[in-house]
Design a protein around this motif. Structure first.
Motif, PDB file in Angstrom:
ATOM      1  N   ASP A  65       0.804  -1.221   0.000  1.00 51.82           N
ATOM      2  CA  ASP A  65       0.000   0.000   0.000  1.00 51.82           C
ATOM      3  C   ASP A  65       0.839   1.274   0.000  1.00 51.82           C
ATOM      4  O   ASP A  65       0.590   2.212   0.758  1.00 51.82           O
ATOM      5  N   GLY A  66       1.867   1.292  -0.847  1.00 58.24           N
ATOM      6  CA  GLY A  66       2.670   2.496  -0.981  1.00 58.24           C
ATOM      7  C   GLY A  66       3.585   2.780   0.178  1.00 58.24           C
ATOM      8  O   GLY A  66       4.020   3.923   0.366  1.00 58.24           O
ATOM      9  N   ALA A  67       3.905   1.754   0.963  1.00 60.13           N
ATOM     10  CA  ALA A  67       4.765   1.961   2.127  1.00 60.13           C
ATOM     11  C   ALA A  67       5.739   0.798   2.284  1.00 60.13           C
ATOM     12  O   ALA A  67       5.464  -0.326   1.881  1.00 60.13           O
ATOM     13  N   TYR A  68       6.892   1.102   2.874  1.00 60.17           N
ATOM     14  CA  TYR A  68       7.835   0.073   3.298  1.00 60.17           C
ATOM     15  C   TYR A  68       7.574  -0.185   4.783  1.00 60.17           C
ATOM     16  O   TYR A  68       7.630   0.730   5.601  1.00 60.17           O
ATOM     17  N   GLU A  69       7.289  -1.450   5.117  1.00 58.80           N
ATOM     18  CA  GLU A  69       6.974  -1.808   6.494  1.00 58.80           C
ATOM     19  C   GLU A  69       8.071  -2.723   7.012  1.00 58.80           C
ATOM     20  O   GLU A  69       8.317  -3.803   6.473  1.00 58.80           O
ATOM     21  N   ILE A  70       8.701  -2.288   8.077  1.00 57.88           N
ATOM     22  CA  ILE A  70       9.928  -2.911   8.573  1.00 57.88           C
ATOM     23  C   ILE A  70       9.678  -3.473   9.964  1.00 57.88           C
ATOM     24  O   ILE A  70       9.090  -2.800  10.816  1.00 57.88           O
ATOM     25  N   TYR A  71      10.134  -4.709  10.193  1.00 56.71           N
ATOM     26  CA  TYR A  71       9.956  -5.380  11.476  1.00 56.71           C
ATOM     27  C   TYR A  71      11.310  -5.632  12.117  1.00 56.71           C
ATOM     28  O   TYR A  71      12.281  -5.993  11.442  1.00 56.71           O
ATOM     29  N   THR A  72      11.354  -5.468  13.439  1.00 53.69           N
ATOM     30  CA  THR A  72      12.608  -5.669  14.158  1.00 53.69           C
ATOM     31  C   THR A  72      12.361  -6.480  15.421  1.00 53.69           C
ATOM     32  O   THR A  72      11.232  -6.569  15.919  1.00 53.69           O
ATOM     33  N   ASP A  73      13.422  -7.043  15.950  1.00 49.14           N
ATOM     34  CA  ASP A  73      13.385  -7.548  17.318  1.00 49.14           C
ATOM     35  C   ASP A  73      13.155  -6.359  18.244  1.00 49.14           C
ATOM     36  O   ASP A  73      13.724  -5.287  18.033  1.00 49.14           O
ATOM     37  N   PRO A  74      12.322  -6.514  19.279  1.00 49.33           N
ATOM     38  CA  PRO A  74      12.063  -5.371  20.167  1.00 49.33           C
ATOM     39  C   PRO A  74      13.332  -4.771  20.768  1.00 49.33           C
ATOM     40  O   PRO A  74      13.422  -3.552  20.954  1.00 49.33           O
ATOM     41  N   GLU A  75      14.309  -5.623  21.061  1.00 47.30           N
ATOM     42  CA  GLU A  75      15.550  -5.139  21.658  1.00 47.30           C
ATOM     43  C   GLU A  75      16.388  -4.333  20.670  1.00 47.30           C
ATOM     44  O   GLU A  75      17.225  -3.521  21.076  1.00 47.30           O
ATOM     45  N   GLU A  76      16.174  -4.563  19.382  1.00 43.26           N
ATOM     46  CA  GLU A  76      16.953  -3.874  18.364  1.00 43.26           C
ATOM     47  C   GLU A  76      16.200  -2.686  17.765  1.00 43.26           C
ATOM     48  O   GLU A  76      16.742  -1.969  16.916  1.00 43.26           O
ATOM     49  N   PHE A  77      14.966  -2.484  18.208  1.00 41.89           N
ATOM     50  CA  PHE A  77      14.120  -1.458  17.597  1.00 41.89           C
ATOM     51  C   PHE A  77      14.776  -0.081  17.613  1.00 41.89           C
ATOM     52  O   PHE A  77      14.820   0.608  16.582  1.00 41.89           O
ATOM     53  N   GLN A  78      15.265   0.355  18.765  1.00 40.76           N
ATOM     54  CA  GLN A  78      15.796   1.704  18.869  1.00 40.76           C
ATOM     55  C   GLN A  78      17.009   1.912  17.963  1.00 40.76           C
ATOM     56  O   GLN A  78      17.137   2.955  17.308  1.00 40.76           O
ATOM     57  N   SER A  79      17.881   0.917  17.891  1.00 39.25           N
ATOM     58  CA  SER A  79      19.069   1.063  17.052  1.00 39.25           C
ATOM     59  C   SER A  79      18.693   1.075  15.572  1.00 39.25           C
ATOM     60  O   SER A  79      19.282   1.822  14.777  1.00 39.25           O
TER      61      SER A  79
END
Length: 249
Positions: free
Chosen positions: A170-184
């Motif tokens: 839908d016109g977006a890049y959706e990125i998933y991370t490990d919660p611990e790595e989210f901030q970095s």
């Protein structure tokens, strides 16, 4: 994460349309309070607090409100003591529901949540009854219109930043991370010049549960009742219904 495009559309609309300014500020204040209480009042030394402050500022929460919430948590101001709790249950049609709460009166909050479930054909359950159906993930959205990066380039950027997975929908890049790595990952993407439409740690359903319009409408009412409660921080569910109903929720 494939198969969750409808859920992701809901998340994007919810983030864009969540409208009640006072309640939004109150929820941000509680997030900031609990983060500072648990990890200290310096955002540079407390990644959870830094994320909470960033989210508050993205909703134009005044700095004075942010500072007051931190000072309450660190003992510099008198204030209520909040508990961070999770409630679980089944909505109409057997929909799995998880509710994140920050409250200074858990008896009041539990009573209000139980009333909302019973009024809308659901049941408040025991801890653990539905949490196994969700995964906690960092979730970042970048609107394609805000970047010149094509899908391959964006994928490489996300992987280099430390992301687990990326999808284009839908016109977006959706990125998933490990919660611990989210901030970095968030920091790395921002430092690379990307504008993040959404950036949060949230609960993502492993599968969706389809219901008819009758159960779907009751679920809409349940979610709206819960989100109108001051102590409710987030409501997560795994409902799949008609487009008309999903637009409402």
């Amino acid at each position: 994460m494939s198969g969750h495009s409808k859920w992701k559309n809901i998340q994007r609309r919810k983030n864009a349309q969540d409208a009640k300014r006072g309640k939004i500020f109150m929820k941000h204040a509680k997030d900031i309070y609990i983060a500072a209480k648990q990890g200290g009042g310096d955002p540079d030394m407390n990644a959870v607090l830094r994320l909470a402050v960033d989210k508050a500022k993205s909703d134009n929460m005044p700095n004075d409100n942010i500072d007051r919430a931190i000072k309450k948590a660190t003992g510099d101001l008198d204030g209520a003591n909040f508990e961070e709790l999770t409630y679980e249950g089944y909505g109409p049609g057997g929909i799995a529901v998880m509710i994140e709460v920050l409250t200074d009166n858990k008896n009041r909050t539990a009573s209000e949540i139980r009333h909302a479930f019973s009024r809308n054909g659901g049941n408040l359950g025991e801890n653990g009854c539905v949490s196994f159906m969700f995964d906690r993930k960092g979730y970042i959205v970048i609107d394609q219109e805000t970047t010149e990066a094509d899908e391959d380039t964006m994928m490489l950027e996300a992987i280099e930043a430390g992301a687990e997975e990326m999808e284009t929908t839908d016109g977006a890049y959706e990125i998933y991370t490990d919660p611990e790595e989210f901030q970095s990952v968030k920091n790395a993407l921002e430092e690379s010049g990307f504008t993040l439409e959404t950036a949060e740690v949230t609960m993502i359903p492993q599968t969706l549960s389809e219901v008819d319009d009758s159960a779907g409408n009751k679920m809409v009412n349940l979610v709206q009742m819960l989100e109108d409660m001051e102590d409710i921080q987030e409501v997560h569910h795994n409902m799949d219904a008609s487009d008309e109903i999903m637009e409402q929720i």
